[in-house]
Design a protein around this motif. Structure first.
Motif, PDB file in Angstrom:
ATOM      1  N   LYS A   1     -12.873   7.377 -80.585  1.00  0.00           N
ATOM      2  CA  LYS A   1     -11.548   7.473 -80.336  1.00  0.00           C
ATOM      3  C   LYS A   1     -12.705   8.125 -78.582  1.00  0.00           C
ATOM      4  O   LYS A   1     -11.457   7.484 -78.212  1.00  0.00           O
ATOM      5  CB  LYS A   1     -10.821   8.792 -81.294  1.00  0.00           C
ATOM      6  CG  LYS A   1      -9.785   9.109 -80.344  1.00  0.00           C
ATOM      7  CD  LYS A   1      -7.956   9.215 -80.758  1.00  0.00           C
ATOM      8  CE  LYS A   1      -6.783   9.348 -80.166  1.00  0.00           C
ATOM      9  NZ  LYS A   1      -6.550   8.563 -79.610  1.00  0.00           N
ATOM     10  N   SER A   2     -13.273   8.550 -78.792  1.00  0.00           N
ATOM     11  CA  SER A   2     -14.113   8.974 -77.239  1.00  0.00           C
ATOM     12  C   SER A   2     -14.684   7.655 -76.377  1.00  0.00           C
ATOM     13  O   SER A   2     -14.905   8.386 -75.397  1.00  0.00           O
ATOM     14  CB  SER A   2     -14.671  10.341 -77.369  1.00  0.00           C
ATOM     15  OG  SER A   2     -13.769  10.991 -77.923  1.00  0.00           O
TER      16      SER A   2
ATOM     17  N   ILE B   1     -14.468  11.160 -83.473  1.00  0.00           N
ATOM     18  CA  ILE B   1     -14.007  11.449 -82.544  1.00  0.00           C
ATOM     19  C   ILE B   1     -14.676  11.151 -81.677  1.00  0.00           C
ATOM     20  O   ILE B   1     -14.039  11.047 -80.572  1.00  0.00           O
ATOM     21  CB  ILE B   1     -14.617  13.234 -82.293  1.00  0.00           C
ATOM     22  CG1 ILE B   1     -13.758  14.165 -83.639  1.00  0.00           C
ATOM     23  CG2 ILE B   1     -14.744  13.621 -81.288  1.00  0.00           C
ATOM     24  CD1 ILE B   1     -14.556  15.765 -84.130  1.00  0.00           C
ATOM     25  N   CYS B   2     -16.173  10.260 -82.411  1.00  0.00           N
ATOM     26  CA  CYS B   2     -16.922   8.815 -81.586  1.00  0.00           C
ATOM     27  C   CYS B   2     -16.381   8.175 -81.246  1.00  0.00           C
ATOM     28  O   CYS B   2     -16.153   7.651 -80.202  1.00  0.00           O
ATOM     29  CB  CYS B   2     -18.095   9.264 -81.584  1.00  0.00           C
ATOM     30  SG  CYS B   2     -18.849  10.874 -81.667  1.00  0.00           S
TER      31      CYS B   2
ATOM     32  N   PRO C   1     -14.971   5.389 -74.018  1.00  0.00           N
ATOM     33  CA  PRO C   1     -14.029   4.994 -72.263  1.00  0.00           C
ATOM     34  C   PRO C   1     -13.065   3.509 -72.510  1.00  0.00           C
ATOM     35  O   PRO C   1     -13.861   2.369 -73.359  1.00  0.00           O
ATOM     36  CB  PRO C   1     -15.203   5.141 -71.405  1.00  0.00           C
ATOM     37  CG  PRO C   1     -15.888   6.406 -72.309  1.00  0.00           C
ATOM     38  CD  PRO C   1     -16.299   5.736 -72.884  1.00  0.00           C
TER      39      PRO C   1
ATOM     40  N   TYR D   1      -7.915   3.133 -81.532  1.00  0.00           N
ATOM     41  CA  TYR D   1      -7.521   3.742 -80.816  1.00  0.00           C
ATOM     42  C   TYR D   1      -7.736   3.321 -79.911  1.00  0.00           C
ATOM     43  O   TYR D   1      -6.729   4.338 -79.162  1.00  0.00           O
ATOM     44  CB  TYR D   1      -9.097   5.117 -80.956  1.00  0.00           C
ATOM     45  CG  TYR D   1      -9.422   5.555 -82.101  1.00  0.00           C
ATOM     46  CD1 TYR D   1      -8.118   6.239 -82.970  1.00  0.00           C
ATOM     47  CD2 TYR D   1     -10.317   5.548 -82.885  1.00  0.00           C
ATOM     48  CE1 TYR D   1      -8.781   6.890 -84.116  1.00  0.00           C
ATOM     49  CE2 TYR D   1     -10.517   6.534 -84.154  1.00  0.00           C
ATOM     50  CZ  TYR D   1      -9.476   6.693 -84.781  1.00  0.00           C
ATOM     51  OH  TYR D   1      -9.726   8.067 -85.549  1.00  0.00           O
TER      52      TYR D   1
ATOM     53  N   SER E   1     -21.043  -0.276 -76.214  1.00  0.00           N
ATOM     54  CA  SER E   1     -21.148   1.316 -76.794  1.00  0.00           C
ATOM     55  C   SER E   1     -21.689   0.760 -78.024  1.00  0.00           C
ATOM     56  O   SER E   1     -22.393   1.636 -78.437  1.00  0.00           O
ATOM     57  CB  SER E   1     -19.615   2.268 -77.330  1.00  0.00           C
ATOM     58  OG  SER E   1     -20.316   2.670 -77.538  1.00  0.00           O
TER      59      SER E   1
END
Length: 142
Positions: free
Chosen positions: A23-24, A20-21, A26, A88, A34
């Motif tokens: 894919k999130s 989830i992280c 930006p 992703y 990041s």
């Protein structure tokens, strides 16, 4: 039995949140910027956990007893993280990217187990390879 189950449960929960992280992140953020934040947070947490879970044990003496594995692991973790973020960004879906990657990984690790650790390649594993590869086809059918 709990000693056997909890580590896998931790991996499943952590990997779910991880996906989830990843894919999130930006699109306009560099994966490397990041990951710098990610690794700083990870370094702080792992240092704290060392002192909490191994009180009185020298943190820095641990470095003198390490072999090559932690250093190479650091390199390959960067590859994993960057690979997922770029996957992703390239459009892979959470529901299929992980399954495809895991199927290929399962096949590769059967041979790694055989070649490096003398683990047997059984008929069940060969059937599993066929199922993994067949699953990849079905996962990616449009």
């Amino acid at each position: 039995m709990l000693d056997f189950i909890w580590p896998i449960a931790l991996v499943v929960v952590s990997n779910t949140i991880y996906q989830i992280c990843a894919k999130s992140v930006p699109n306009e953020v560099s994966p490397f910027a990041s990951l710098t934040v990610t690794y700083l947070v990870g370094a702080v947490i792992t240092a704290i956990l060392h002192f909490v879970l191994r009180p009185g044990e020298s943190f820095f003496r641990q470095f003198s007893t390490m072999n090559w594995a932690p250093y190479v692991l650091g390199l390959v973790i960067v590859g994993l993280e960057v690979g997922w973020i770029y996957a992703y960004k390239a459009g892979w879906q959470v529901s299929s990217g992980s399954v495809v990657q895991s199927a290929f990984l399962a096949v590769v690790l059967i041979f790694v187990g055989f070649l490096l650790y003398k683990e047997p390649v059984t008929w069940n594993k060969l059937v599993g390879i066929a199922l993994c590869l067949g699953g990849i086809v079905f996962i990616n059918l449009k």
